[in-house]
Design a protein around this motif. Structure first.
Motif, PDB file in Angstrom:
ATOM      1  N   VAL A  45       0.913  -1.275  -0.078  1.00  0.00           N
ATOM      2  CA  VAL A  45      -0.023   0.098   0.107  1.00  0.00           C
ATOM      3  C   VAL A  45       0.841   1.170  -0.110  1.00  0.00           C
ATOM      4  CG1 VAL A  45      -1.594   1.202   1.361  1.00  0.00           C
ATOM      5  CG2 VAL A  45      -1.852  -1.150   1.195  1.00  0.00           C
ATOM      6  N   THR A  46       1.909   1.117   0.671  1.00  0.00           N
ATOM      7  CA  THR A  46       2.636   2.283   0.763  1.00  0.00           C
ATOM      8  C   THR A  46       3.559   2.535  -0.272  1.00  0.00           C
ATOM      9  OG1 THR A  46       3.138   2.118   3.289  1.00  0.00           O
ATOM     10  CG2 THR A  46       4.769   3.393   2.051  1.00  0.00           C
ATOM     11  N   LEU A  47       3.923   1.148  -1.135  1.00  0.00           N
ATOM     12  CA  LEU A  47       4.334   1.525  -2.480  1.00  0.00           C
ATOM     13  C   LEU A  47       3.909   2.156  -3.408  1.00  0.00           C
ATOM     14  CD1 LEU A  47       7.418   0.652  -3.364  1.00  0.00           C
ATOM     15  CD2 LEU A  47       6.340  -1.749  -4.037  1.00  0.00           C
ATOM     16  N   PHE A  48       2.431   1.882  -3.514  1.00  0.00           N
ATOM     17  CA  PHE A  48       1.635   2.428  -4.441  1.00  0.00           C
ATOM     18  C   PHE A  48       0.881   3.651  -4.101  1.00  0.00           C
ATOM     19  CE2 PHE A  48       1.607  -2.122  -5.708  1.00  0.00           C
ATOM     20  CZ  PHE A  48       1.983  -1.944  -7.238  1.00  0.00           C
ATOM     21  N   SER A  49       0.743   4.034  -2.836  1.00  0.00           N
ATOM     22  CA  SER A  49       0.159   5.225  -2.492  1.00  0.00           C
ATOM     23  C   SER A  49       0.757   6.495  -2.228  1.00  0.00           C
ATOM     24  CB  SER A  49      -0.787   5.070  -1.200  1.00  0.00           C
ATOM     25  OG  SER A  49       0.202   4.631  -0.275  1.00  0.00           O
ATOM     26  N   THR A  50       2.190   6.283  -2.303  1.00  0.00           N
ATOM     27  CA  THR A  50       2.908   7.620  -1.956  1.00  0.00           C
ATOM     28  C   THR A  50       3.917   7.800  -3.048  1.00  0.00           C
ATOM     29  OG1 THR A  50       4.609   6.254  -0.630  1.00  0.00           O
ATOM     30  CG2 THR A  50       2.830   7.313   0.637  1.00  0.00           C
ATOM     31  N   PRO A  51       4.426   9.107  -3.221  1.00  0.00           N
ATOM     32  CA  PRO A  51       5.360   9.432  -4.402  1.00  0.00           C
ATOM     33  C   PRO A  51       6.712   9.094  -4.225  1.00  0.00           C
ATOM     34  CG  PRO A  51       4.316  11.387  -3.482  1.00  0.00           C
ATOM     35  CD  PRO A  51       3.523  10.204  -2.774  1.00  0.00           C
ATOM     36  N   ASP A  52       6.846   9.003  -2.764  1.00  0.00           N
ATOM     37  CA  ASP A  52       8.287   8.475  -2.565  1.00  0.00           C
ATOM     38  C   ASP A  52       8.046   7.551  -1.429  1.00  0.00           C
ATOM     39  OD1 ASP A  52      11.016   8.312  -2.505  1.00  0.00           O
ATOM     40  OD2 ASP A  52      11.326  10.053  -1.319  1.00  0.00           O
ATOM     41  N   PRO A  53       8.114   6.394  -1.833  1.00  0.00           N
ATOM     42  CA  PRO A  53       7.974   5.408  -0.649  1.00  0.00           C
ATOM     43  C   PRO A  53       8.954   4.872   0.267  1.00  0.00           C
ATOM     44  CG  PRO A  53       7.821   4.345  -2.902  1.00  0.00           C
ATOM     45  CD  PRO A  53       8.071   5.726  -3.020  1.00  0.00           C
ATOM     46  N   LEU A  54      10.106   5.249  -0.282  1.00  0.00           N
ATOM     47  CA  LEU A  54      11.452   4.903   0.467  1.00  0.00           C
ATOM     48  C   LEU A  54      11.587   5.698   1.572  1.00  0.00           C
ATOM     49  CD1 LEU A  54      14.199   4.265  -2.523  1.00  0.00           C
ATOM     50  CD2 LEU A  54      12.638   2.501  -1.101  1.00  0.00           C
ATOM     51  N   GLN A  55      11.023   7.284   1.531  1.00  0.00           N
ATOM     52  CA  GLN A  55      10.844   8.128   2.684  1.00  0.00           C
ATOM     53  C   GLN A  55       9.924   7.714   3.847  1.00  0.00           C
ATOM     54  OE1 GLN A  55      13.444  10.186   3.128  1.00  0.00           O
ATOM     55  NE2 GLN A  55      14.246   9.615   1.203  1.00  0.00           N
ATOM     56  N   ALA A  56       8.822   7.153   3.141  1.00  0.00           N
ATOM     57  CA  ALA A  56       7.630   6.705   4.169  1.00  0.00           C
ATOM     58  C   ALA A  56       7.892   5.608   4.735  1.00  0.00           C
ATOM     59  CB  ALA A  56       6.463   6.863   3.104  1.00  0.00           C
ATOM     60  N   SER A  57       8.475   4.633   4.506  1.00  0.00           N
ATOM     61  CA  SER A  57       8.718   3.412   5.085  1.00  0.00           C
ATOM     62  C   SER A  57      10.129   3.211   5.228  1.00  0.00           C
ATOM     63  CB  SER A  57       8.021   2.279   4.262  1.00  0.00           C
ATOM     64  OG  SER A  57       8.119   0.918   4.698  1.00  0.00           O
ATOM     65  N   PRO A  58      10.555   2.842   6.573  1.00  0.00           N
ATOM     66  CA  PRO A  58      11.824   2.308   6.823  1.00  0.00           C
ATOM     67  C   PRO A  58      12.094   0.904   6.367  1.00  0.00           C
ATOM     68  CG  PRO A  58      10.861   3.082   8.565  1.00  0.00           C
ATOM     69  CD  PRO A  58       9.807   3.117   7.670  1.00  0.00           C
ATOM     70  N   PHE A  59      11.204   0.250   6.282  1.00  0.00           N
ATOM     71  CA  PHE A  59      11.211  -1.145   5.811  1.00  0.00           C
ATOM     72  C   PHE A  59      11.682  -1.138   4.343  1.00  0.00           C
ATOM     73  CE2 PHE A  59       9.206  -5.120   3.865  1.00  0.00           C
ATOM     74  CZ  PHE A  59      10.240  -5.918   4.339  1.00  0.00           C
ATOM     75  N   LEU A  60      10.796  -0.398   3.600  1.00  0.00           N
ATOM     76  CA  LEU A  60      10.935  -0.360   2.133  1.00  0.00           C
ATOM     77  C   LEU A  60      12.485   0.169   1.801  1.00  0.00           C
ATOM     78  CD1 LEU A  60       7.578   0.926   0.708  1.00  0.00           C
ATOM     79  CD2 LEU A  60       8.581  -1.405   0.314  1.00  0.00           C
ATOM     80  N   LYS A  61      12.841   1.176   2.660  1.00  0.00           N
ATOM     81  CA  LYS A  61      14.247   1.825   2.453  1.00  0.00           C
ATOM     82  C   LYS A  61      15.279   0.685   2.676  1.00  0.00           C
ATOM     83  CE  LYS A  61      17.560   4.891   2.270  1.00  0.00           C
ATOM     84  NZ  LYS A  61      18.236   4.779   1.179  1.00  0.00           N
ATOM     85  N   TRP A  62      15.173  -0.075   3.801  1.00  0.00           N
ATOM     86  CA  TRP A  62      15.992  -1.414   3.835  1.00  0.00           C
ATOM     87  C   TRP A  62      16.043  -2.290   2.692  1.00  0.00           C
ATOM     88  CZ3 TRP A  62      14.984  -6.414   4.644  1.00  0.00           C
ATOM     89  CH2 TRP A  62      15.808  -7.163   5.115  1.00  0.00           C
ATOM     90  N   LEU A  63      14.661  -2.557   2.381  1.00  0.00           N
ATOM     91  CA  LEU A  63      14.800  -3.443   1.312  1.00  0.00           C
ATOM     92  C   LEU A  63      15.460  -2.870   0.083  1.00  0.00           C
ATOM     93  CD1 LEU A  63      13.352  -6.209   1.006  1.00  0.00           C
ATOM     94  CD2 LEU A  63      11.349  -4.995  -0.088  1.00  0.00           C
ATOM     95  N   HIS A  64      15.137  -1.764  -0.256  1.00  0.00           N
ATOM     96  CA  HIS A  64      15.736  -1.103  -1.436  1.00  0.00           C
ATOM     97  C   HIS A  64      17.265  -1.258  -1.246  1.00  0.00           C
ATOM     98  CE1 HIS A  64      17.100   2.069  -3.928  1.00  0.00           C
ATOM     99  NE2 HIS A  64      16.230   2.003  -4.742  1.00  0.00           N
ATOM    100  N   ASP A  65      17.621  -0.961   0.063  1.00  0.00           N
ATOM    101  CA  ASP A  65      19.109  -0.892  -0.103  1.00  0.00           C
ATOM    102  C   ASP A  65      19.698  -2.321  -0.140  1.00  0.00           C
ATOM    103  OD1 ASP A  65      19.258   1.895   0.510  1.00  0.00           O
ATOM    104  OD2 ASP A  65      19.339   1.601   2.536  1.00  0.00           O
TER     105      ASP A  65
END
Length: 190
Positions: A45-65
């Protein structure tokens, strides 16, 4: 209810009680998989609903890294594949858990009905003169169905209670105010 539960446990042998403990642990693991399945929806939901999901979710930031994708679309693809894999694994586990529960329940009602039948079979001859054989068979069938329904009922009740409590705790952890309002609203409806 409490005395009926103690009477039921009195009928079970030590091996069956150990299997019940194992079944409780497997149910708790299944509850953890249910929570992972619910929790996996939040990053999507965070990935599709926010323009910059890496800033909104620490988990997505960790997953991206950790994954280090070349684009946002590749990150979306990896997250969706991971969630699909999680749901497939969770459902396979829950299928085998339900199979184990059913096998355990039917095994216990067979075991107890066999014990009752052997008890009838080895009674002295005057016992059989006093009691009608149809009544004895009816008692065996009643024990089978009662044990199956009671055991399966307890297992389902335990499973659903643990899942409900775990989801409620998860919701309180995510958003305490909304969880309490929803629980209060559901409490009024019930």
């Amino acid at each position: 209810m409490k005395s009926a539960l103690f009477k039921l446990f009195y009928l079970l042998d030590a091996r069956t009680k150990r299997i019940i403990c194992l079944l409780c642990v497997l149910i708790l693991i299944g509850t953890g998989f249910e929570l992972l399945g619910i929790g996996a929806v939040l990053p999507i939901v965070t990935l599709f609903s926010t323009p910059d999901p890496l800033q909104a979710s620490p988990f997505l930031k960790w997953l991206h890294d950790w994954i280090n994708p070349e684009s946002k679309n590749q990150l979306i693809a990896w997250v969706l594949v991971g969630v699909i894999f999680l749901y497939v694994f969770k459902n396979i586990y829950l299928f085998f858990l339900m199979y184990f529960q059913a096998r355990f329940t039917y095994g216990r009602h067979y075991q107890l009905a066999s014990r009752l039948f052997r008890g009838y079979l080895y009674n002295p001859y005057p016992f059989h003169l006093k009691h009608n054989s149809a009544e004895l068979l009816r008692n065996i069938n009643l024990v089978r169905s009662a044990i199956r329904q009671v055991l399966l009922g307890f297992i389902v009740c335990f499973t659903e209670t643990t899942v409900t409590v775990a989801i409620f705790i998860f919701l309180i952890w995510i958003d305490p105010f909304s969880a309490v309002v929803i629980a209060g609203g559901l409490g009024i409806l019930v």
